[in-house]
Scaffold this motif. Structure first.
Motif, PDB file in Angstrom:
ATOM      1  N   VAL A 102       0.727  -1.248   0.116  1.00  0.00           N
ATOM      2  CA  VAL A 102       0.023   0.051   0.034  1.00  0.00           C
ATOM      3  C   VAL A 102       1.004   1.483  -0.105  1.00  0.00           C
ATOM      4  O   VAL A 102       1.749   1.523   0.981  1.00  0.00           O
ATOM      5  N   THR A 103       0.651   1.976  -1.021  1.00  0.00           N
ATOM      6  CA  THR A 103       1.056   3.565  -1.127  1.00  0.00           C
ATOM      7  C   THR A 103       0.568   4.559  -0.139  1.00  0.00           C
ATOM      8  O   THR A 103      -0.695   4.527  -0.117  1.00  0.00           O
ATOM      9  N   VAL A 104       0.926   5.053   0.924  1.00  0.00           N
ATOM     10  CA  VAL A 104       0.376   5.854   1.900  1.00  0.00           C
ATOM     11  C   VAL A 104       0.955   7.356   1.387  1.00  0.00           C
ATOM     12  O   VAL A 104       1.905   7.796   1.415  1.00  0.00           O
ATOM     13  N   VAL A 105       0.043   8.136   1.176  1.00  0.00           N
ATOM     14  CA  VAL A 105       0.059   9.462   0.858  1.00  0.00           C
ATOM     15  C   VAL A 105      -0.624  10.631   1.890  1.00  0.00           C
ATOM     16  O   VAL A 105      -1.590  10.320   1.939  1.00  0.00           O
ATOM     17  N   GLY A 106       0.258  11.161   2.454  1.00  0.00           N
ATOM     18  CA  GLY A 106      -0.218  12.259   3.308  1.00  0.00           C
ATOM     19  C   GLY A 106      -0.352  13.581   2.735  1.00  0.00           C
ATOM     20  O   GLY A 106       0.470  13.905   1.666  1.00  0.00           O
ATOM     21  N   PRO A 164       3.340  -4.275   3.767  1.00  0.00           N
ATOM     22  CA  PRO A 164       4.344  -3.360   3.540  1.00  0.00           C
ATOM     23  C   PRO A 164       3.662  -1.948   2.886  1.00  0.00           C
ATOM     24  O   PRO A 164       2.831  -2.044   2.262  1.00  0.00           O
ATOM     25  N   LEU A 165       4.393  -0.897   3.390  1.00  0.00           N
ATOM     26  CA  LEU A 165       3.729   0.353   3.224  1.00  0.00           C
ATOM     27  C   LEU A 165       4.609   1.136   2.396  1.00  0.00           C
ATOM     28  O   LEU A 165       5.945   0.879   2.967  1.00  0.00           O
ATOM     29  N   GLU A 166       4.515   2.066   1.679  1.00  0.00           N
ATOM     30  CA  GLU A 166       5.455   2.969   1.111  1.00  0.00           C
ATOM     31  C   GLU A 166       4.774   4.474   1.408  1.00  0.00           C
ATOM     32  O   GLU A 166       3.762   4.851   0.793  1.00  0.00           O
ATOM     33  N   ILE A 167       5.379   5.283   2.052  1.00  0.00           N
ATOM     34  CA  ILE A 167       4.787   6.278   2.779  1.00  0.00           C
ATOM     35  C   ILE A 167       5.459   7.581   2.098  1.00  0.00           C
ATOM     36  O   ILE A 167       6.752   7.707   2.139  1.00  0.00           O
ATOM     37  N   THR A 168       4.586   8.452   1.740  1.00  0.00           N
ATOM     38  CA  THR A 168       5.102   9.741   1.132  1.00  0.00           C
ATOM     39  C   THR A 168       3.902  10.862   1.314  1.00  0.00           C
ATOM     40  O   THR A 168       3.272  10.583   1.849  1.00  0.00           O
ATOM     41  N   SER A 169       4.485  11.986   0.656  1.00  0.00           N
ATOM     42  CA  SER A 169       3.483  13.095   0.872  1.00  0.00           C
ATOM     43  C   SER A 169       3.507  14.002  -0.243  1.00  0.00           C
ATOM     44  O   SER A 169       4.325  13.802  -1.118  1.00  0.00           O
ATOM     45  N   GLY A 225       5.311   1.840  15.154  1.00  0.00           N
ATOM     46  CA  GLY A 225       5.659   3.222  15.578  1.00  0.00           C
ATOM     47  C   GLY A 225       5.511   4.097  14.214  1.00  0.00           C
ATOM     48  O   GLY A 225       4.785   3.563  13.313  1.00  0.00           O
ATOM     49  N   LYS A 226       5.921   5.274  14.497  1.00  0.00           N
ATOM     50  CA  LYS A 226       5.561   6.313  13.240  1.00  0.00           C
ATOM     51  C   LYS A 226       6.581   6.325  12.251  1.00  0.00           C
ATOM     52  O   LYS A 226       7.873   5.742  12.359  1.00  0.00           O
ATOM     53  N   ARG A 227       6.199   6.674  10.935  1.00  0.00           N
ATOM     54  CA  ARG A 227       7.416   7.100   9.813  1.00  0.00           C
ATOM     55  C   ARG A 227       6.833   8.269   9.301  1.00  0.00           C
ATOM     56  O   ARG A 227       5.582   8.475   8.834  1.00  0.00           O
ATOM     57  N   ASP A 228       7.760   9.215   8.916  1.00  0.00           N
ATOM     58  CA  ASP A 228       7.721  10.357   8.111  1.00  0.00           C
ATOM     59  C   ASP A 228       7.114  10.273   6.979  1.00  0.00           C
ATOM     60  O   ASP A 228       7.540   9.459   6.168  1.00  0.00           O
ATOM     61  N   ALA A 229       5.984  10.893   6.447  1.00  0.00           N
ATOM     62  CA  ALA A 229       5.515  11.069   5.174  1.00  0.00           C
ATOM     63  C   ALA A 229       6.215  12.557   4.466  1.00  0.00           C
ATOM     64  O   ALA A 229       5.878  13.664   5.067  1.00  0.00           O
ATOM     65  N   VAL A 230       7.453  12.126   3.677  1.00  0.00           N
ATOM     66  CA  VAL A 230       7.982  13.308   3.466  1.00  0.00           C
ATOM     67  C   VAL A 230       8.044  13.613   1.789  1.00  0.00           C
ATOM     68  O   VAL A 230       8.255  12.667   1.058  1.00  0.00           O
ATOM     69  N   PRO A 240       9.813   3.148   3.032  1.00  0.00           N
ATOM     70  CA  PRO A 240       9.125   1.780   3.514  1.00  0.00           C
ATOM     71  C   PRO A 240       8.822   1.772   5.001  1.00  0.00           C
ATOM     72  O   PRO A 240       9.616   2.245   5.741  1.00  0.00           O
ATOM     73  N   TRP A 241       7.869   1.072   5.030  1.00  0.00           N
ATOM     74  CA  TRP A 241       7.314   0.710   6.488  1.00  0.00           C
ATOM     75  C   TRP A 241       6.470  -0.282   6.373  1.00  0.00           C
ATOM     76  O   TRP A 241       6.084  -0.942   5.342  1.00  0.00           O
TER      77      TRP A 241
END
Lengths: 423, 698
Positions: A159-163, A199-204, A218-223, A229-230
């Protein structure tokens, strides 16, 4: 803020509460043990990653608490044991009062032995903590390695997570290939199967956010411009609250999310329900007027798969690019708003601040809310009418949802009606 | 170091030849020892120190009011005391104010006032630069706070993470004020750091080797080095931000390919040494106070010094522990996790040495001592919670929650501020000639301690229960209600404690009015600063002091017998200087530091509003510097006894000559052979040490 705001769940007026402080204080300690509804609690883990973290944290906390008692105990002991005797102290106080000078404070032999130091002691309290910390650091490194292990296979769900100010988007890649357009795009509620590492791929898309479901990991920043990866995994079926934890502007507090964990069968069912597009409504269908209002007003930013992406009349050319996570084409991101294809299947909206259904619909199985839930028309209509009044927002409408002063009440009602058809 | 005054005399004569004549000066130097002008144009390190402290206390009130607003807003779920926008401004300014405008200037107050006294010097190396530091800091602080009235204060957090601090996401001028205001305050800190380093390295009393310096002097020296290297890093970051916001640069524009982590690295490479910049002065103060009231020398002096230096070095290798969740990669996380863990070792050494100092002592629990012991206890809590987030996996849960808020308030409030309050109670009689009321002080201490723990203790729980930082509101169903209410109540108890402190100042001042000042040494203390009259006379010491061991002053009062028994050999009143020396040559006051400092905020306002104002500010700075350089060295009307001894000018001089003439001011029987080193001006000490420094150079 007026009382009519995120309010419904964000509390009562201050003054009424302040009046209760006195009573509350008395009862507070006794009550604290029972009032343990802590949806964001980091200490009651519900997933293996959070478990791993707490397995490291608790022993260290234990050591810290022991050291705490040793040091504070030593301070109290020293102060009482070596405190100048009362009579002597009183004499000193008198002397001081008298001359305002230190000369009369102490007489001969009222100074204790003048010890300058002790090399062995110094070495001991340099080396012992070093060894202690070295032991802790070994466990820390082991944990770090384990937490960075991805057990999911390459072609498992990813899953791609977009903030984005101030909500979360989840792009599902069922085959694990994030280079292709996602199979499912949803918002604010990360639906996932139980006991499966996701698995997540976190971005913003704009500023830095931080993705955090405390009971799972825990947390992972969306930059923006980076993909981090998280992983996330839950032991139990349920609904786990999350909160953006990197300060991201006005509505930082109103940027929440949920991980909705389903059994494998429910998860399959959910995927089957989400993967289909919405069917464009025909004249005469219930909600058709709403769809027209939607296309005229909302489709600049919101997507309804099967409706907006067929690009009626070419109105939507170049408006939306969901192809990849790094779809940042300008600093401003108006043009990307929650995908509403299956809006009515979710339980919250606007950064999980408002409930779609009355009473939070928690007793209803997640997959049945759209059927059985009691729609929160008031919240939805108020949000469409004037979102910035309900949730702090950029004044000029460049970010977040704008107000729609041009919509009539009838149009708003028809929009709400339309949203209920998006299941 | 020889004791003759010959070298300085020769040096003086040589310098005097090239001294600019008065006619080149723009204005005569300001005169007078009283009135507001004597404060505005002063170059006296003591007055500058007092003004630093007063400004810090004013900002403490402002930052405290901001803190109370935050606590009011969060007292109950869905608080509506502040709007989201106002809340973001308030918490940003609370952080910026407390870090840059309260703790740092408070440390600067102690450094300015005490550092020259503790090393037996007449003043700092560059007195006019010192005045400039004060005014530049004040200009920066006031500039920052004017943003409240000019469209909104900074709203991007004290850490100002890009791109949220950029023009797109923070369109008000607030973050411009942040970038430029901190830049100005940074200039002040940098100049001050260079000044104080030079002072410590060059102007120590004869015999005061580095390892005879008090621990406070050592810690302040370490802090100045940290500032010297850390401020340039934040300067770069702030310039990038300023260019982005005001001139459309793209340093943090992600769309143009920027990586926002650049800001985070720059900010924390400054920001973590900054933490030690905030705490080490308090460590130094506690290392002065605890020995005096334990009646024992500091335990393990070399370990105290070296642990401070070690913290100073290691402080540079831990910055990325602020970024464990930023996605910088597991190897970096592991490395910084380990380095952070081991910085706890030198810190722990300090705590245990303070305890060992108390062990076997005879403690007098004065207010100053209570604050110091309280600071040890509270800092220990902050240090221990620090270890729990040095373990990076746990930090991914804790970071950006109230657990962190609790942690750093235990360090900065419980450690730094309490340590500094201890210092205020301790040195107040030296600064103002009267003690603060002990009874009120002790009541204030307990109120503050209880309020502090009530406020920040529950935040540990809140953080572990998942309460995020920097949220203006929380939902009623989050389970945060109870402890937030506790914290808010606690914060008002803290406010009461602070008010008691100010009340104490007022009461004590009134009581002291008309009464004779306390003696030079009201606590039976150890450092050289107590070896002169209280309040400290303008010229500090009547004579140069020859130092033969650490705690020189104490050893002149007491002798340790063969069996370790301590006998009095002299009274403080006999050992200490009575401040009666006349004809002492002191740096003359100057108009120019304040003029140059005034130019800085004008430049900054101009960058935001209109470049013409920048031009005006630049003219003021250039004009001020011109006046500064060509300032006549003397106050012509007091030609013979008010010489200028700025070591920064070429006029570090003249004093030797007249010093010889003044050596006749017989001042009691000098102990330990002070007589040979009698001098009237800063001349011999200053010039001789300059000669030494010059001589040591290849």
């Amino acid at each position: 803020m007026t009382a009519e705001q995120p309010s419904a769940r964000f509390g009562r007026p201050l003054w009424r509460r302040l009046g209760l402080v006195g009573i509350a204080l008395a009862a507070a300690l006794a009550l604290s043990a029972c009032a343990d509804e802590h949806p964001l609690d980091t200490l009651t883990e519900a997933g293996p990653d959070a478990q791993e973290i707490n397995d490291l944290f608790f022993p260290v906390l234990g050591v810290a608490i022991i050291v705490f008692f040793l040091v504070q105990g030593a301070i109290v002991y020293l102060v009482f044991k070596y405190r100048a005797r009362r009579r002597e102290a009183a004499a000193a106080a008198r002397a001081e009062e008298h001359s305002g000078d230190g000369d009369d404070l102490y007489g001969d032999d009222e100074y204790p032995a003048q010890v300058h130091g002790n090399l062995r002691l110094e070495l001991a309290w340099t080396i012992i903590p070093t060894i202690l910390l070295a032991v802790i650091s070994v466990f820390t490194l082991i944990s770090l390695v384990e937490l960075n292990e991805v057990s999911a296979a390459e072609d498992d769900l990813r899953v791609t997570v977009v903030g984005q100010q101030w909500w979360w988007e989840f792009q599902y890649h069922l085959d694990g290939d994030t280079s292709t357009p996602p199979d499912i795009v949803t918002a604010n509620e990360l639906v996932m199967p139980v006991r499966q590492q996701v698995p997540l791929e976190i971005t913003s898309r704009d500023v830095i956010h931080s993705f955090w479901i405390p009971r799972l990991n825990g947390k992972r920043d969306a930059v923006p411009g980076r993909t981090h990866p998280w992983v996330i995994e839950a032991n139990e079926v349920g609904r786990y609250m999350g909160q953006c934890t990197e300060f991201c502007g006005l509505s930082h507090a109103y940027m929440r999310m949920y991980a909705v964990v389903l059994s494998p069968e429910e998860w399959e069912e959910w995927v089957q329900g989400q993967i289909v597009d919405a069917a464009p409504l025909e004249p005469g269908d219930p909600g058709f007027e709403g769809q027209e209002v939607f296309l005229a007003n909302c489709a600049n930013c919101h997507v309804v798969n099967g409706v907006t992406d067929v690009n009626l009349d070419g109105r939507l050319d170049g408006m939306i690019d969901y192809a990849g996570a790094n779809s940042i084409t300008s600093a401003l991101v108006a043009g990307a708003a929650p995908n509403l294809t299956h809006f009515a299947s979710r339980t919250t909206f606007a950064g999980s601040i408002f409930d779609v259904y009355e009473g939070r619909a928690e007793w209803i199985p997640y997959l049945e809310v759209a059927e059985r839930g009691d729609l929160n028309r008031g919240h939805l209509a108020a949000w469409i009418r004037n979102a910035p009044e309900r949730k702090a927002n950029d004044a000029d409408g460049a970010r977040g949802m704008t107000a729609f002063p041009g919509l009539t009440e009838g149009e708003i009602d028809s929009l709400v009606e339309y949203l209920t058809t998006l299941r | 170091m020889t004791t003759t005054s010959e070298p300085p005399l020769q040096l003086t004569a040589g310098v005097q030849l090239v001294r600019p004549s008065s006619s080149l000066g723009v204005l005569a130097r300001p005169k007078g020892d009283t009135g507001w002008k004597s404060w505005l144009f002063t170059v006296d390190h003591k007055r500058i120190g007092i003004m630093y402290g007063a400004a810090a206390l004013v900002f403490l009130v402002i930052g405290g009011i901001e803190a109370l607003l935050i606590r009011l807003q969060l007292a109950v779920p869905g608080g509506n005391v502040l709007s989201e926008d106002a809340y973001n401004q308030v918490f940003t300014m609370h952080g910026v104010t407390m870090v840059f405008l309260v703790i740092m200037p408070m440390a600067a107050a102690f450094a300015n006032y005490l550092l020259p006294l503790q090393i037996g010097a007449r003043d700092v190396a560059f007195p006019r630069l010192n005045a400039f530091s004060l005014w530049a800091f004040l200009a920066g602080g006031i500039f920052l706070n004017t943003s409240w009235f000019l469209g909104g204060a900074p709203d991007g957090g004290w850490f100002g993470y890009a791109p949220n601090s950029g023009l797109v996401y923070s369109p008000s001028n607030g973050m411009d004020f942040y970038a430029l205001g901190l830049q100005i305050a940074g200039i002040a800190s940098l100049v001050s750091a260079i000044n104080l380093i030079t002072t410590v390295l060059n102007m120590r009393a004869p015999g005061m080797t580095l390892f005879r310096m008090p621990v406070l002097t050592w810690m302040l020296l370490v802090v100045q080095f940290l500032l010297l290297f850390a401020i340039p890093v934040i300067t770069v970051a702030l310039f990038l931000l300023t260019f982005d916001r005001l001139f459309g640069a793209n340093f943090f524009n992600v769309a143009a390919g920027a990586d926002p982590l650049l800001w985070q690295h720059l900010f924390w490479i400054f920001g973590h040494p900054e933490v030690y910049i905030l705490i080490l002065p308090a460590f130094g103060i506690m290392s002065e106070v605890i020995p005096v009231f334990s009646r024992k020398p500091i335990f393990g002096y070399p370990f105290m010094v070296f642990s401070g230096i070690a913290i100073g070095f290691m402080g540079w290798g831990v910055w990325a522990h602020h970024m464990f969740t930023s996605g910088m990669g597991p190897v970096s996380v592991a490395a910084f996790s380990l380095s952070t863990m081991f910085i706890a070792v030198p810190t722990g050494v300090k705590i245990l040495n303070w305890l060992a100092t108390m062990w076997g002592g005879r403690l007098r629990m004065t207010t100053a001592m209570m604050y110091s012991v309280g600071a040890v206890a509270m800092f220990t809590i902050g240090g221990l919670s620090g270890v729990t987030h040095a373990i990076a996996p746990a930090d991914t849960q804790q970071t950006d929650t109230y657990y962190i808020v609790a942690h750093f308030h235990y360090v900065i409030f419980g450690g730094s501020l309490m340590g500094m309050l201890s210092g205020i109670y301790f040195w107040w009689p030296k600064m103002f000639g009267h003690k603060l009321d002990e009874k009120l002080g002790k009541i204030g201490f307990w109120v503050l301690l209880i309020g502090f723990n009530l406020t920040f203790g529950p935040m540990h729980i809140l953080g572990l229960q998942g309460m995020s930082r920097r949220i203006h509101s929380y939902a009623a169903d989050s389970g945060f209600n109870l402890w937030n209410m506790f914290a808010t109540v606690g914060s008002f108890v803290v406010a009461l404690g602070v008010m008691l402190f100010f009340w104490n100042i007022g009461v004590s001042r009134r009581r002291a009015r008309g009464a004779p000042p306390v003696g030079p040494d009201p606590w039976d203390a150890r450092g050289l600063e107590w070896m002169t009259a209280s309040p400290t006379p303008a010229h500090n010491f009547d004579r140069d002091i020859t130092v033969t061991r650490p705690d020189e002053f104490w050893h002149r009062k007491w002798r340790i017998g063969p069996d370790g028994e301590v006998k009095r050999i002299a009274r403080a009143a006999d050992v200490a200087h009575d401040g009666s020396a006349t004809d002492v040559h002191l740096p003359s006051p100057s108009y120019w530091p304040v003029v140059v400092a005034l130019g800085l905020p004008l430049v900054a306002y101009g960058l935001i509003y209109n470049l013409w104002i920048t031009g005006l500010g630049a003219l003021l700075i250039l004009g001020g510097l011109y006046g500064w350089v060509f300032e006549p060295p003397d106050d012509p009307e007091a030609h013979d006894h008010h010489d200028d001894h700025d070591a920064d000018g070429s006029d570090d001089s003249g004093n030797g000559a007249s010093g010889g003439g003044a050596s006749s001011n017989g001042d009691g029987a000098p102990a330990d052979g002070d007589g040979a080193r009698e001098l009237a001006g800063v001349g011999a000490g200053l010039a001789a040490s300059t000669a030494k420094a010059t001589g040591a150079q290849p």
